[in-house]
Design an enzyme around this catalytic site. Structure first.
Site, PDB file in Angstrom:
ATOM      1  N   PHE A 139       0.863  -1.182   0.000  1.00 57.83           N
ATOM      2  CA  PHE A 139       0.000   0.000   0.000  1.00 57.83           C
ATOM      3  C   PHE A 139       0.897   1.229   0.000  1.00 57.83           C
ATOM      4  O   PHE A 139       1.745   1.391   0.874  1.00 57.83           O
ATOM      5  CB  PHE A 139      -0.901   0.014   1.238  1.00 57.83           C
ATOM      6  CG  PHE A 139      -1.844   1.184   1.256  1.00 57.83           C
ATOM      7  CD1 PHE A 139      -3.075   1.106   0.618  1.00 57.83           C
ATOM      8  CD2 PHE A 139      -1.505   2.375   1.872  1.00 57.83           C
ATOM      9  CE1 PHE A 139      -3.946   2.190   0.595  1.00 57.83           C
ATOM     10  CE2 PHE A 139      -2.361   3.470   1.862  1.00 57.83           C
ATOM     11  CZ  PHE A 139      -3.580   3.366   1.223  1.00 57.83           C
ATOM     12  N   ASP A 153       9.226   2.514   1.386  1.00 58.46           N
ATOM     13  CA  ASP A 153       8.122   3.272   1.968  1.00 58.46           C
ATOM     14  C   ASP A 153       8.109   2.962   3.457  1.00 58.46           C
ATOM     15  O   ASP A 153       7.715   1.879   3.882  1.00 58.46           O
ATOM     16  CB  ASP A 153       6.813   2.839   1.287  1.00 58.46           C
ATOM     17  CG  ASP A 153       5.590   3.525   1.874  1.00 58.46           C
ATOM     18  OD1 ASP A 153       5.659   3.965   3.037  1.00 58.46           O
ATOM     19  OD2 ASP A 153       4.561   3.577   1.183  1.00 58.46           O
ATOM     20  N   LYS A 169       2.960   9.792   8.591  1.00 57.22           N
ATOM     21  CA  LYS A 169       2.261   9.285   9.770  1.00 57.22           C
ATOM     22  C   LYS A 169       2.800   9.855  11.092  1.00 57.22           C
ATOM     23  O   LYS A 169       2.461  10.958  11.456  1.00 57.22           O
ATOM     24  CB  LYS A 169       2.274   7.753   9.776  1.00 57.22           C
ATOM     25  CG  LYS A 169       1.292   7.155   8.744  1.00 57.22           C
ATOM     26  CD  LYS A 169       1.052   5.705   9.031  1.00 57.22           C
ATOM     27  CE  LYS A 169       0.154   5.040   8.009  1.00 57.22           C
ATOM     28  NZ  LYS A 169      -1.255   5.267   8.217  1.00 57.22           N
TER      29      LYS A 169
HETATM   30  N1  PLP Z   1       2.370   4.127   2.555  1.00 56.51           N
HETATM   31  C1  PLP Z   1       2.096   3.324   3.581  1.00 56.51           C
HETATM   32  C2  PLP Z   1       3.004   2.179   3.875  1.00 56.51           C
HETATM   33  C3  PLP Z   1       0.965   3.548   4.376  1.00 56.51           C
HETATM   34  O1  PLP Z   1       0.690   2.724   5.393  1.00 56.51           O
HETATM   35  C4  PLP Z   1       0.134   4.649   4.068  1.00 56.51           C
HETATM   36  C5  PLP Z   1      -1.091   4.889   4.843  1.00 56.51           C
HETATM   37  O2  PLP Z   1      -1.641   4.031   5.461  1.00 56.51           O
HETATM   38  C6  PLP Z   1       0.461   5.475   2.983  1.00 56.51           C
HETATM   39  C7  PLP Z   1       1.590   5.191   2.248  1.00 56.51           C
HETATM   40  C8  PLP Z   1      -0.386   6.654   2.626  1.00 56.51           C
HETATM   41  O3  PLP Z   1      -0.222   7.648   3.589  1.00 56.51           O
HETATM   42  P1  PLP Z   1      -1.317   8.819   3.751  1.00 56.51           P
HETATM   43  O4  PLP Z   1      -2.591   8.154   4.171  1.00 56.51           O
HETATM   44  O5  PLP Z   1      -0.729   9.724   4.783  1.00 56.51           O
HETATM   45  O6  PLP Z   1      -1.432   9.503   2.445  1.00 56.51           O
END
Ligand code: PLP
Length: 396
Positions: free
Chosen positions: A139, A224, A253
């Site tokens: 994700f 990520d 986050k």
């Molecule tokens: N990448 C990862 C691994 C995530 O867990 C999330 C959100 O859950 C995101 C990207 C996206 O982040 P945001 O919701 O702050 O746009």
């Protein structure tokens, strides 16, 4: 006086787009690991706003800097210098990959920056149709770039057409990854632990294969760390507990302790790819968000706290694994997925736990995800394990 759950729910029903299925609670206050709803009921928060409130709700040091900074200067745009932005960039770079930082307002946007860096870096190497390779189950966010890199959601044809230039291989399939990386590969973009999928650590073999394939092809390795970073796994960054170092990393986050902020952090190899005009943001790196992030880093970038995260994570997993109907636990530090035995309705368990005063998340069938604030203590862990045991007995 707050409106209370029913009236708030009626407003939401009438005026908000129906993109979320919310739990039936109207939270009005938080402190440390605790939350209170509009009726005054207390909850133990083992989700921390999906790993955002890692220093706990309303940490006094974060509240103090946000209060002071917002009373002095909230926003001037990126057309001028502000000290907290520069200090935060230095701190993030020096604590990780050593290159330059671009600030964003969310995780998705941090990944957009990483995708731009990867594509421009590829064009500079003469690649005309750059590709980004990821593992299934990942994700990376919901804007079109991040969405295209999120294989499960990119299948949603109703949102198409998707951005071209993305492909995925089965989770942890090192051979398939090696085969997928070739002369058109701009980057391999992976989560060191897949969070939204239900907390599945990417294997060392897969990480090593990704590093090797990138080194051979000249592609960038992007981690990520939006969910895994900022101490969540018991080191400031999750990659520090793996044999692999990425070229680019994204964070968000927990970075702002509840204030929205994201960052794309590079190693020197990718530090100068983006130049004036390539990227930007009105809000990003504002003094309030960056001052908050500096205060959060003061708390979490502490060997004592990080050791405690590893110890408490082990304690929590030991307690969970002793419960009937728990098949397995996965993860690292205080990022934990609980795999339930076949036939147990995880959504019903999550709803029952909320009634009992424990906030958790059910990211996938048969899976409960725990992301408690890193300042949780042993008594709170024992209490949460007890509530999960009671709920499993009631729901099964
Ligand atoms: N990448 C990862 C691994 C995530 O867990 C999330 C959100 O859950 C995101 C990207 C996206 O982040 P945001 O919701 O702050 O746009």
């Amino acid at each position: 006086m707050s409106l209370g759950l029913e009236e708030t729910r009626a407003l939401e029903e009438r005026y908000l787009m129906h993109t979320y299925r919310r739990g039936p609670v109207d939270f009005v206050r938080g402190e440390g690991v605790l939350l209170w709803d509009a009726e005054g009921k207390e909850y133990l928060d083992f989700l921390a706003g999906i790993s955002v409130c890692s220093v706990g709700h309303c940490h006094p040091a974060v509240v103090a800097v946000v209060t002071e900074q917002s009373a002095r200067l909230m926003h001037v745009s990126n057309l001028f210098y502000t000290e907290p932005m520069a200090r935060l960039a230095q701190r993030l770079s020096e604590s990780s990959l050593g290159g330059r930082v671009f600030f964003a307002n969310s995780g998705t946007e941090a990944n957009e920056c990483a995708i731009k860096v990867a594509r421009k870096h590829a064009h500079e190497r003469g690649i005309t149709a750059p590709e980004i390779v990821s593992f299934e189950g990942e994700f990376h966010g919901r804007s079109y770039g991040a969405l295209a890199a999120t294989p499960g959601l990119a299948k949603n044809e109703a949102l198409g057409p998707m951005l071209p230039g993305f492909r995925s291989v089965p989770r942890n399939d090192a051979a398939a990854l090696r085969a997928a990386v070739g002369e058109n590969t701009a980057a391999v973009l992976i989560e060191p632990i897949q969070g939204e999928a239900g907390v599945y650590p990417t294997s060392e073999e897969a990480l090593l294969a990704a590093r090797e394939a990138c080194d051979q092809s000249g592609a960038l390795l992007i981690f990520d760390e939006i969910q895994t970073g900022m101490g969540r796994t018991g080191s400031l960054w999750a990659y520090q507990q793996t044999p692999v170092r990425p070229d680019v990393m994204t964070a968000a986050k927990a970075l702002g302790g509840g204030v929205p902020i994201g960052a794309c952090i590079t190693a020197p190899v990718a530090a100068d790819v983006l130049q004036p005009g390539d990227h930007g943001s009105t809000f990003a790196a504002g003094p309030v968000a960056t001052a908050a992030a500096l205060a959060v880093l003061d708390i979490v970038d502490d060997p004592g706290l990080l050791r405690r995260v590893r110890e408490l994570g082990a304690e929590l997993r030991e307690g969970l694994e002793a419960l009937d109907r728990v098949r397995e636990t996965r993860g690292r530090g205080l990022m934990i997925g609980i795999g339930l035995e076949e036939g147990i309705d995880a959504a019903a368990l999550g709803a029952d736990l909320l009634c009992r005063g424990l906030v958790v998340n059910v990211p996938a069938p048969g899976t409960v995800r725990l992301l408690p604030p890193l300042v949780v203590d042993s008594d709170q862990i024992a209490k949460a394990v007890g509530l999960i045991g009671d709920s499993l007995a009631a729901v099964a």
